[in-house]
Design a protein around this motif. Structure first.
Motif, mmCIF file in Angstrom:
data_model
loop_
_atom_site.group_PDB
_atom_site.id
_atom_site.type_symbol
_atom_site.label_atom_id
_atom_site.label_comp_id
_atom_site.label_asym_id
_atom_site.label_seq_id
_atom_site.Cartn_x
_atom_site.Cartn_y
_atom_site.Cartn_z
ATOM 1 N N LEU A 349 -2.515 12.342 20.218
ATOM 2 C CA LEU A 349 -1.885 13.363 21.278
ATOM 3 C C LEU A 349 -3.011 14.159 21.839
ATOM 4 O O LEU A 349 -3.489 14.112 23.094
ATOM 5 C CB LEU A 349 -1.156 14.624 20.777
ATOM 6 N N GLN A 350 -4.182 14.587 20.944
ATOM 7 C CA GLN A 350 -5.640 14.868 21.313
ATOM 8 C C GLN A 350 -6.638 13.956 22.368
ATOM 9 O O GLN A 350 -7.027 14.276 23.189
ATOM 10 C CB GLN A 350 -6.482 15.443 20.283
ATOM 11 N N GLY A 391 0.891 8.789 28.552
ATOM 12 C CA GLY A 391 1.981 8.129 27.817
ATOM 13 C C GLY A 391 1.625 8.610 26.111
ATOM 14 O O GLY A 391 2.793 8.842 25.261
ATOM 15 N N LEU A 392 0.551 8.652 25.691
ATOM 16 C CA LEU A 392 0.218 9.067 24.233
ATOM 17 C C LEU A 392 0.610 10.547 23.873
ATOM 18 O O LEU A 392 0.845 10.797 22.810
ATOM 19 C CB LEU A 392 -1.212 8.958 23.965
ATOM 20 N N ILE A 393 0.690 11.360 25.100
ATOM 21 C CA ILE A 393 0.937 12.841 24.730
ATOM 22 C C ILE A 393 2.604 12.906 24.895
ATOM 23 O O ILE A 393 3.238 13.296 24.026
ATOM 24 C CB ILE A 393 0.525 13.706 25.901
ATOM 25 N N LEU A 468 -6.413 20.158 31.494
ATOM 26 C CA LEU A 468 -6.117 19.324 30.262
ATOM 27 C C LEU A 468 -7.351 19.581 29.155
ATOM 28 O O LEU A 468 -7.025 19.288 27.855
ATOM 29 C CB LEU A 468 -6.305 18.043 30.772
ATOM 30 N N GLY A 469 -8.418 20.230 29.323
ATOM 31 C CA GLY A 469 -9.150 20.588 28.446
ATOM 32 C C GLY A 469 -8.649 21.792 27.495
ATOM 33 O O GLY A 469 -8.862 21.653 26.393
ATOM 34 N N VAL A 470 -7.899 22.656 28.330
ATOM 35 C CA VAL A 470 -7.304 23.737 27.536
ATOM 36 C C VAL A 470 -6.091 23.190 26.414
ATOM 37 O O VAL A 470 -6.067 23.644 25.484
ATOM 38 C CB VAL A 470 -6.556 24.925 28.544
ATOM 39 N N MET A 475 -3.898 21.794 20.945
ATOM 40 C CA MET A 475 -3.470 20.849 20.338
ATOM 41 C C MET A 475 -4.062 20.910 18.892
ATOM 42 O O MET A 475 -3.307 20.323 17.992
ATOM 43 C CB MET A 475 -3.598 19.357 20.783
ATOM 44 N N SER A 476 -4.960 21.493 18.835
ATOM 45 C CA SER A 476 -5.568 21.486 17.236
ATOM 46 C C SER A 476 -4.704 22.510 16.394
ATOM 47 O O SER A 476 -5.052 22.375 15.047
ATOM 48 C CB SER A 476 -7.017 22.277 17.177
#
Length: 510
Positions: A349-350, A391-393, A468-470, A475-476
């Motif tokens: 996801l990251q 798609g990965l997210i 997207l950086g946020v 996601m961590s």
């Protein structure tokens, strides 16, 4: 002596035929809603030109639908559990069809905005019943095949929505310009109503939660107080009442929290299960879903305006340009769930957030480098990179967020996840007036339109990259190894699960 053979037309075989007919009907209705999510974006410039809609009204044509859908999603699922899924499905289809007719025959932008809000509310009645009906109609061992078919319908909607919108707008059928994108729902809706009444079997939940209409009203009021000034502020010169309204929305959300706390203690059926926010991964996941919705809301609207108004492309050219993006999303989504997430967990996801951010920044560079002369093939690379990241997210995100949620709250949690994603989408659409239209000059000559829209598009995409950086940072807090965690002990799904699953499928096509 005569021997007679009994004909082999058993009730089981008849029932088998009926349930597959029922599946085709609910999937057709789901497809109608899925396509409607994307078909409107491609026709926005045509609507603006023909109907004389302001930029604020254009935003509300899309944001109003998302807001009404978000506000009614959980309530729609609960109404189906209480009053019957078939009944609510047919009510939703009838309302969605009527709203589509009102959109298609709208006499002015105000009527179109109101009709779109009604359409979103009716979709919230219809969509949650789709997977509820599948769950009640098919035994467990057949559901894998059925959900596979549903995934195929989602993929088809992802590609066909923009193309269908582009073709219907470009063809200008009967001189109706953009109106057929809504009117096409009428024959589909009427057929779904007639056949659904005959072939769908009625079902209810054995234990349905009560409605929380006050909670829905507070959420909707708070969002309206925040979104309306954001959307209209620039056009009206940012009046004082707009700032007062936005500040007041915080008080409404505070009242919502206090009310939901009391309701949970009183009858255990709040709209928002506040105890879930004590789970670190869930709280972070809700933030990810909301912020991700904001990013998608900003991107898809400004992308359409950039291609058609800024670059002067036809709807068909713009629709075809988006095909690589849709294909990349579908391919990466399947790969992430089946192969990558089981092996690498949240890193997938990251990686998706970073990949999407890289695609956005590449797009910023290309838009500046080529300017208004950019060609569709030059957009293919950033769009494929962005699509792969998205798609990965989208496919594994919901299950990652639910991994550490207590089993008894899985339904409430999953319904809430998809509700906030849609609300984030509506908020993103509202922010377009700040990050895009705030950069475009008020009175542009034809020669200025291209460069101004290119500049505004790049400015908006820088904001999307920052968001997207946020998301990457948030996601961590997700679990390292997400595990699907949705089934309750007795094998029954929670009331909100079908709404959640339906919302999750819609995420794939933004």
């Amino acid at each position: 002596m005569t021997s007679s053979k009994t004909p082999v037309s058993s009730p089981e075989r008849t029932a088998d035929r009926r349930r597959w007919f029922a599946l085709a009907i609910v999937m057709t209705a789901a497809f109608m809603d899925l396509v409607d999510v994307t078909i409107v974006n491609i026709a926005i410039p045509s609507i603006q030109q023909d109907a004389g809609a302001s930029f604020g009204q254009i935003q509300w044509i899309t944001a109003g639908y998302a807001l009404a859908f978000a506000a009614g999603l959980i309530t729609g699922g609960r109404l189906g559990d209480i009053h019957g899924r078939k009944r609510l499905f047919l009510v939703g289809v009838a309302g969605f069809t009527l709203a589509s007719a009102l959109c298609g025959f709208a006499a002015n932008p105000e009527m179109l905005v109101a009709s779109r809000i009604l359409q979103g509310g009716m979709a919230a009645m219809m969509v949650p019943q789709v997977l509820s009906i599948v769950h009640a109609t098919f035994p467990a061992h057949e559901r894998g095949k059925v959900f596979g078919l549903f995934g195929a319908v989602v993929g088809l909607g992802a590609v066909s929505g923009p193309l269908l919108g582009a073709l219907l707008t470009q063809w200008n059928l009967f001189g109706l310009q953009w109106r057929p994108i809504f009117l096409i729902n009428l024959p589909v809706g009427v057929a779904a109503l007639l056949l659904g009444g005959r072939f769908i079997t009625e079902s209810r939940a054995p234990r349905a939660m009560k409605l929380d209409l006050v909670g829905v009203a507070l959420v909707t009021l708070g969002l309206l107080m925040l979104l309306y000034p954001l959307t209209r502020g620039r056009e009206l010169g940012w009046p004082l009442w707009g700032y007062v309204s936005m500040a007041g929305s915080l008080a409404v959300f505070a009242a919502l929290v206090a009310y939901e706390r009391r309701k949970a203690a009183r009858d255990g059926s709040p709209l928002v299960e506040l105890s879930l926010f004590r789970v670190k991964s869930f709280a972070a996941g809700i933030a990810v879903q909301t912020v991700f919705g904001v990013a998608l809301g900003v991107f898809f609207l400004v992308w359409t305006l950039y291609m058609q108004t800024g670059l002067g492309w036809s709807p068909l050219k713009a629709g075809l340009t988006g095909v690589p993006f849709s294909l990349a999303v579908s391919t990466a989504a399947g790969l992430s769930v089946q192969k990558l997430v089981p092996r690498f967990g949240r890193k997938v996801l990251q990686a998706g957030a970073l990949l999407m951010c890289a695609g956005v920044l590449l797009y910023v560079w290309e838009a500046g480098h080529y300017g208004p002369r950019i060609a569709p093939w030059q957009m293919a690379l950033p769009l494929v990179v962005m699509g792969a990241g998205m798609g990965l997210i989208v496919a594994p995100l919901t299950d990652a967020v639910l991994s550490e949620v207590p089993r008894e709250h899985a339904g409430s949690a999953s319904g809430l996840i998809n509700t906030v994603q849609q609300m984030g989408n509506a908020l993103g659409l509202g922010l377009v007036s700040v990050v895009f239209f705030g950069v475009v000059g008020d009175r542009l000559t034809p020669a200025q339109v291209g460069p101004e829209f290119v500049n505004a598009f790049r400015h908006a995409l820088v904001w999307v990259a920052a968001v997207l950086g946020v998301i990457f940072v948030l996601m961590s807090a997700l679990p390292k190894r997400p595990a699907q965690h949705l089934e309750s002990g007795d094998g029954e799904s929670s009331p909100e699960e079908p709404a959640a699953a339906a919302g999750r499928e819609r995420e794939l096509i933004a």
